[in-house]
Design an enzyme around this catalytic site. Sequence first.
Site, PDB file in Angstrom:
ATOM      1  N   LYS A   1       0.833  -1.211   0.000  1.00  0.00           N
ATOM      2  CA  LYS A   1       0.000   0.000   0.000  1.00  0.00           C
ATOM      3  C   LYS A   1       0.871   1.265   0.000  1.00  0.00           C
ATOM      4  O   LYS A   1       0.567   2.221  -0.702  1.00  0.00           O
ATOM      5  CB  LYS A   1      -0.922   0.027   1.235  1.00  0.00           C
ATOM      6  CG  LYS A   1      -1.865  -1.160   1.332  1.00  0.00           C
ATOM      7  CD  LYS A   1      -2.887  -0.996   2.444  1.00  0.00           C
ATOM      8  CE  LYS A   1      -2.305  -1.002   3.840  1.00  0.00           C
ATOM      9  NZ  LYS A   1      -1.721  -2.290   4.280  1.00  0.00           N
TER      10      LYS A   1
ATOM     11  N   ARG B   1      -9.981  -0.395   8.825  1.00  0.00           N
ATOM     12  CA  ARG B   1      -9.518  -1.772   8.950  1.00  0.00           C
ATOM     13  C   ARG B   1     -10.624  -2.685   9.474  1.00  0.00           C
ATOM     14  O   ARG B   1     -10.449  -3.899   9.498  1.00  0.00           O
ATOM     15  CB  ARG B   1      -8.348  -1.813   9.924  1.00  0.00           C
ATOM     16  CG  ARG B   1      -6.973  -1.673   9.278  1.00  0.00           C
ATOM     17  CD  ARG B   1      -5.999  -2.022  10.329  1.00  0.00           C
ATOM     18  NE  ARG B   1      -4.658  -2.318  10.043  1.00  0.00           N
ATOM     19  CZ  ARG B   1      -3.673  -1.479   9.764  1.00  0.00           C
ATOM     20  NH1 ARG B   1      -3.915  -0.231   9.542  1.00  0.00           N
ATOM     21  NH2 ARG B   1      -2.453  -1.891   9.682  1.00  0.00           N
TER      22      ARG B   1
ATOM     23  N   ARG C   1      11.670  -5.521   5.694  1.00  0.00           N
ATOM     24  CA  ARG C   1      11.382  -4.083   5.604  1.00  0.00           C
ATOM     25  C   ARG C   1      12.168  -3.293   6.647  1.00  0.00           C
ATOM     26  O   ARG C   1      12.342  -3.731   7.762  1.00  0.00           O
ATOM     27  CB  ARG C   1       9.880  -3.900   5.839  1.00  0.00           C
ATOM     28  CG  ARG C   1       9.402  -2.480   5.789  1.00  0.00           C
ATOM     29  CD  ARG C   1       7.940  -2.421   5.456  1.00  0.00           C
ATOM     30  NE  ARG C   1       7.081  -2.599   6.607  1.00  0.00           N
ATOM     31  CZ  ARG C   1       5.747  -2.452   6.556  1.00  0.00           C
ATOM     32  NH1 ARG C   1       5.156  -2.146   5.421  1.00  0.00           N
ATOM     33  NH2 ARG C   1       5.025  -2.622   7.625  1.00  0.00           N
TER      34      ARG C   1
ATOM     35  N   ARG D   1      10.844  -1.597  12.190  1.00  0.00           N
ATOM     36  CA  ARG D   1       9.671  -1.338  13.032  1.00  0.00           C
ATOM     37  C   ARG D   1       9.511  -2.444  14.067  1.00  0.00           C
ATOM     38  O   ARG D   1       9.634  -3.612  13.737  1.00  0.00           O
ATOM     39  CB  ARG D   1       8.410  -1.284  12.154  1.00  0.00           C
ATOM     40  CG  ARG D   1       8.152   0.075  11.558  1.00  0.00           C
ATOM     41  CD  ARG D   1       7.051   0.034  10.545  1.00  0.00           C
ATOM     42  NE  ARG D   1       5.794  -0.512  11.048  1.00  0.00           N
ATOM     43  CZ  ARG D   1       4.662  -0.540  10.345  1.00  0.00           C
ATOM     44  NH1 ARG D   1       4.640  -0.040   9.125  1.00  0.00           N
ATOM     45  NH2 ARG D   1       3.564  -1.042  10.847  1.00  0.00           N
TER      46      ARG D   1
ATOM     47  N   ARG E   1      -0.187  -9.599  13.911  1.00  0.00           N
ATOM     48  CA  ARG E   1      -0.732  -8.515  13.071  1.00  0.00           C
ATOM     49  C   ARG E   1      -1.497  -9.074  11.887  1.00  0.00           C
ATOM     50  O   ARG E   1      -2.577  -8.612  11.556  1.00  0.00           O
ATOM     51  CB  ARG E   1       0.405  -7.638  12.537  1.00  0.00           C
ATOM     52  CG  ARG E   1       0.756  -6.507  13.447  1.00  0.00           C
ATOM     53  CD  ARG E   1       1.979  -5.816  12.918  1.00  0.00           C
ATOM     54  NE  ARG E   1       1.712  -4.925  11.814  1.00  0.00           N
ATOM     55  CZ  ARG E   1       2.603  -4.616  10.892  1.00  0.00           C
ATOM     56  NH1 ARG E   1       3.805  -5.157  10.917  1.00  0.00           N
ATOM     57  NH2 ARG E   1       2.309  -3.765   9.946  1.00  0.00           N
TER      58      ARG E   1
HETATM   59  P1  AMP Z   1       0.344   0.057   9.710  1.00  0.00           P
HETATM   60  O1  AMP Z   1       1.557   0.899   9.525  1.00  0.00           O
HETATM   61  O2  AMP Z   1      -0.798   0.468   8.842  1.00  0.00           O
HETATM   62  O3  AMP Z   1       0.632  -1.422   9.604  1.00  0.00           O
HETATM   63  O4  AMP Z   1      -0.162   0.311  11.212  1.00  0.00           O
HETATM   64  C1  AMP Z   1       0.659   0.011  12.319  1.00  0.00           C
HETATM   65  C2  AMP Z   1      -0.215  -0.211  13.546  1.00  0.00           C
HETATM   66  O5  AMP Z   1      -0.953   0.993  13.848  1.00  0.00           O
HETATM   67  C3  AMP Z   1      -1.268  -1.297  13.404  1.00  0.00           C
HETATM   68  O6  AMP Z   1      -0.755  -2.601  13.651  1.00  0.00           O
HETATM   69  C4  AMP Z   1      -2.289  -0.858  14.456  1.00  0.00           C
HETATM   70  O7  AMP Z   1      -1.850  -1.181  15.766  1.00  0.00           O
HETATM   71  C5  AMP Z   1      -2.257   0.663  14.323  1.00  0.00           C
HETATM   72  N1  AMP Z   1      -3.258   1.106  13.321  1.00  0.00           N
HETATM   73  C6  AMP Z   1      -3.028   1.670  12.115  1.00  0.00           C
HETATM   74  N2  AMP Z   1      -4.171   1.904  11.456  1.00  0.00           N
HETATM   75  C7  AMP Z   1      -5.165   1.468  12.266  1.00  0.00           C
HETATM   76  C8  AMP Z   1      -6.580   1.403  12.155  1.00  0.00           C
HETATM   77  N3  AMP Z   1      -7.218   1.835  11.061  1.00  0.00           N
HETATM   78  N4  AMP Z   1      -7.276   0.906  13.209  1.00  0.00           N
HETATM   79  C9  AMP Z   1      -6.663   0.477  14.303  1.00  0.00           C
HETATM   80  N5  AMP Z   1      -5.338   0.470  14.473  1.00  0.00           N
HETATM   81  C10 AMP Z   1      -4.587   0.960  13.463  1.00  0.00           C
END
Ligand code: AMP
Length: 218
Positions: free
Chosen positions: A14, A89, A128, A162, A173
């Site tokens: 993404k 999500r 990553r 990360r 995750r």
């Molecule tokens: P990402 O970088 O999109 O993988 O997001 C990293 C982390 O941020 C996720 O594993 C969640 O803990 C939190 N997070 C990001 N977007 C959301 C969302 N829309 N709803 C809930 N938690 C989120």
Amino acid sequence: MINLILLGLPGAGKGTASERIVDKYHLTHISTGDMFREAMANKTKVGLEAKSYIDKGNLVPDKVTAKLVEERLGQPDIKNGYILDGFPRTTVQAELLEGITKRLNKPLTNVISLEVNEKTLIKRLSARFMCKNCGATYNKISKMPKVKNTCDRCGGHEFYQREDDKPEVVKNRLKVNEKMNTPLKDFYQKKGLLTVINGEQTPEKVFEDIDTVLSNNQ
Ligand code: AMP
């Protein structure tokens, strides 16, 4: 006007697709993950609240996340349209987003889902790494910085993995996100907004497919 959601499990591409879409269509990229990481780095109230969830690979509560998105979408720089990356999500978030887009009069025009199998996702996530200064994303297999140890975007020299890309957390995750993904796709399929794209292809081909969808919109 293009107002887009990019769906896809962590590692589906993404972020990379968003960069290319922004270059061509000048949309504002809104990544809730990036926003949470920034909030955590700045130790804001939201950041401190989100940290305990994020470090375990769990989702931050829907209401906290939706509030963050509403504030961001309400800002004046979003005039050419937006890409939402990592939000919604859950179907609850999708419903909250309907309210937000109505209140702000910024209706969704497209939902694109990037589909990648789990084996590839695990491989991509464990390879990553990020720039410590600006958060640009790289990958040991497919996207090293052009100049060794130097960020392409900001010239920074420090990188990190990360916390939630570490193998212990990645499995949780993916599990958490996978469970939510199918109902979310169904939600947008029913609204006639969804296009599915094969995310196993090269980044160039993935963008070409996205571009075909978006250029039909203009
Ligand atoms: P990402 O970088 O999109 O993988 O997001 C990293 C982390 O941020 C996720 O594993 C969640 O803990 C939190 N997070 C990001 N977007 C959301 C969302 N829309 N709803 C809930 N938690 C989120």
